[in-house]
Design an enzyme around this catalytic site. Structure first.
Site, PDB file in Angstrom:
ATOM      1  NE  ARG A   1      -6.324   1.359  12.039  1.00  0.00           N
ATOM      2  CZ  ARG A   1      -5.111   1.232  11.530  1.00  0.00           C
ATOM      3  NH1 ARG A   1      -4.222   2.173  11.730  1.00  0.00           N
ATOM      4  NH2 ARG A   1      -4.765   0.181  10.831  1.00  0.00           N
ATOM      5  CE1 TYR A  49      15.211  32.033   2.500  1.00  0.00           C
ATOM      6  CE2 TYR A  49      15.180  29.639   2.318  1.00  0.00           C
ATOM      7  CZ  TYR A  49      14.984  30.894   1.750  1.00  0.00           C
ATOM      8  OH  TYR A  49      14.564  31.003   0.459  1.00  0.00           O
ATOM      9  CG  MET A  71      10.687  24.255  -1.677  1.00  0.00           C
ATOM     10  SD  MET A  71       9.673  25.399  -2.626  1.00  0.00           S
ATOM     11  CE  MET A  71       8.864  26.337  -1.370  1.00  0.00           C
ATOM     12  CE  LYS A 120      -0.391   0.255   5.005  1.00  0.00           C
ATOM     13  NZ  LYS A 120      -1.226   0.634   6.121  1.00  0.00           N
TER      14      LYS A 120
HETATM   15  C1  PLP Z   1      -3.964  -3.995   8.064  1.00  0.00           C
HETATM   16  C2  PLP Z   1      -2.485  -3.933   7.943  1.00  0.00           C
HETATM   17  N1  PLP Z   1      -1.778  -5.068   7.863  1.00  0.00           N
HETATM   18  C3  PLP Z   1      -0.430  -5.081   7.768  1.00  0.00           C
HETATM   19  C4  PLP Z   1       0.279  -3.890   7.762  1.00  0.00           C
HETATM   20  C5  PLP Z   1       1.785  -3.941   7.683  1.00  0.00           C
HETATM   21  O1  PLP Z   1       2.337  -3.422   8.877  1.00  0.00           O
HETATM   22  P1  PLP Z   1       3.916  -3.323   9.057  1.00  0.00           P
HETATM   23  O2  PLP Z   1       4.379  -2.345   8.034  1.00  0.00           O
HETATM   24  O3  PLP Z   1       4.106  -2.815  10.446  1.00  0.00           O
HETATM   25  O4  PLP Z   1       4.453  -4.670   8.831  1.00  0.00           O
HETATM   26  C6  PLP Z   1      -0.410  -2.683   7.860  1.00  0.00           C
HETATM   27  C7  PLP Z   1       0.331  -1.433   7.875  1.00  0.00           C
HETATM   28  O5  PLP Z   1      -0.012  -0.438   8.412  1.00  0.00           O
HETATM   29  C8  PLP Z   1      -1.827  -2.702   7.950  1.00  0.00           C
HETATM   30  O6  PLP Z   1      -2.534  -1.580   8.039  1.00  0.00           O
END
Ligand code: PLP
Length: 377
Positions: free
Chosen positions: A132, A261, A309, A34
């Site tokens: 969550r 700066y 920047m 992700k």
């Molecule tokens: C639902 C879920 N599973 C697995 C992971 C992987 O976690 P990590 O990067 O700590 O291994 C995440 C990451 O946030 C997650 O949201």
């Protein structure tokens, strides 16, 4: 050549993937890609994980799953944040597996399954203590009864997520494992068939063999960082991302010379100051002002003055051999020295995850090194 760039070492990714496999020998790996593979570049990383033998990939949002499919990645993809109504049909058509935590989502998946005459595979997300996303454990039995009445919906997996697996104290993990186990038993008693259970993130992979189940979902460890200082060290992770630039000007200045700066740094001695074209626009945190460091010719140079920047300034006085155009390592290894995402995160009061995402998001130039045979894109 760009003025600053990221290098992604796919051999290090492979090392970390195989390490996860050795730590969780009875489980298949869901590679968490992700958020652009935590800034590392989702498609090349996914392709490499596919070649390594990952069982699944996990993304946050449906559009990421769509991109994986469009780029020819065939592994089953889990969408952790569920499904939007406009994506339901496409999700079923492509065999993408959303995490399901609402009955209306499951209902839409069922309708699409019937319309397309295809199975709608889903993974049911349980809230075992994170508070969550997820079906509350107390509602699970009723949720499962309704799911059973939804034709076309195939519950492929049951998942949950640890709240503090990266803490040294695993008491709350055990509480969550207990609830997860009960939930699995409840579903089995209700006659809801499913193939896989999974709860472990990287911290779970590293330190909780009792929570490995059928599948594990490592993210950060694939990218070469420990989830936190609370997990076992020295397991052989190799950082995947390096962040580099070069010196575009090197000059001698007298003692008492202001740098950058706000003139927050005044030289205390005759100094050599290198100007390096990287800044917060490139994902290099401004919090590193007067605190960070970079590597030049295998040596550590302190960052002096503010991060602006597009530029930073380094004190090169103690590295007399440095020259204009020399490579500057902002994160990564040079010679015997290394700057890790954890070091940067520690200086900035954050976590390596945010360092990787920030650099990866801003970086226009990514070079993928050491791909396994077959090449990239
Ligand atoms: C639902 C879920 N599973 C697995 C992971 C992987 O976690 P990590 O990067 O700590 O291994 C995440 C990451 O946030 C997650 O949201």
């Amino acid at each position: 050549m760009p003025l600053n760039w990221v290098e992604i070492d796919l051999a290090a990714l492979r090392n970390n993937f195989y390490l996860a496999g050795r730590l969780a020998p009875g489980s298949r790996i869901i590679g968490v890609v992700k958020s652009d593979a935590y800034g590392h570049g989702m498609v090349p990383v996914a392709r490499e994980l596919e070649k390594c033998g990952a069982g699944f990939l996990a993304v946050g949002k449906f559009h990421e799953a769509l991109e994986l499919r469009q780029k020819g990645i065939e592994l089953p993809v889990l969408v952790l944040l569920g499904i939007d109504p406009e994506d339901v049909e496409e999700s079923v058509r492509l065999g993408v597996r959303p995490a399901i935590f609402r009955l209306d989502q499951a209902g839409m998946m069922s309708e699409a399954a019937l319309k397309l005459n295809m199975p709608a595979r889903v993974h049911v997300k349980l809230d075992t203590g994170m508070g969550r996303l997820g079906v509350p454990c107390g509602n699970l039995a009723a949720f499962a009864e309704k799911l059973k009445q939804m034709p076309g919906v195939v519950v492929e997996g049951i998942l949950s997520h640890f709240a503090e697996a990266d803490e040294a104290d695993k008491t709350f993990c055990d509480f969550q494992i207990g609830r997860f186990t009960e939930a699995i038993e409840t579903l089995s008693r209700q006659g809801l068939p499913f193939s896989y259970t999974h709860i472990s993130n990287s911290a779970g992979v590293i330190d909780l063999p009792r929570a490995h189940y059928h599948l594990v979902r490592p993210g950060i460890m694939l990218y070469g960082s420990h989830p936190s200082g609370g997990t076992s060290e020295g397991i052989g992770l190799q950082p995947v991302m390096s962040f580099k630039s070069k010196i575009i000007q090197l000059k001698e200045v007298a003692a008492g010379h202001p740098i950058g700066y706000g003139r927050t740094f005044i030289t205390q001695r005759e100094s050599r100051i290198a100007t390096v074209p990287v800044g917060y626009d490139d994902g290099y945190f401004r919090m590193l002002s007067n605190k960070g460091r970079a590597l030049v010719r295998g040596k550590s140079a302190p960052l002096v003055g503010r991060v602006s920047m597009n530029l930073i300034t380094l004190d090169m006085t103690d590295i007399p051999q440095a020259r204009e155009n020399d490579e500057v390592v902002l994160m990564g290894r040079q010679g015997e020295e290394r700057i890790t995402a954890d070091e940067i995160a520690g200086t900035c009061g954050t976590i390596s995850y945010e360092v990787y995402c920030a650099i990866g998001k801003q970086q226009k130039f990514k070079y993928f090194l050491n791909a396994s045979a077959g090449g990239q894109d």
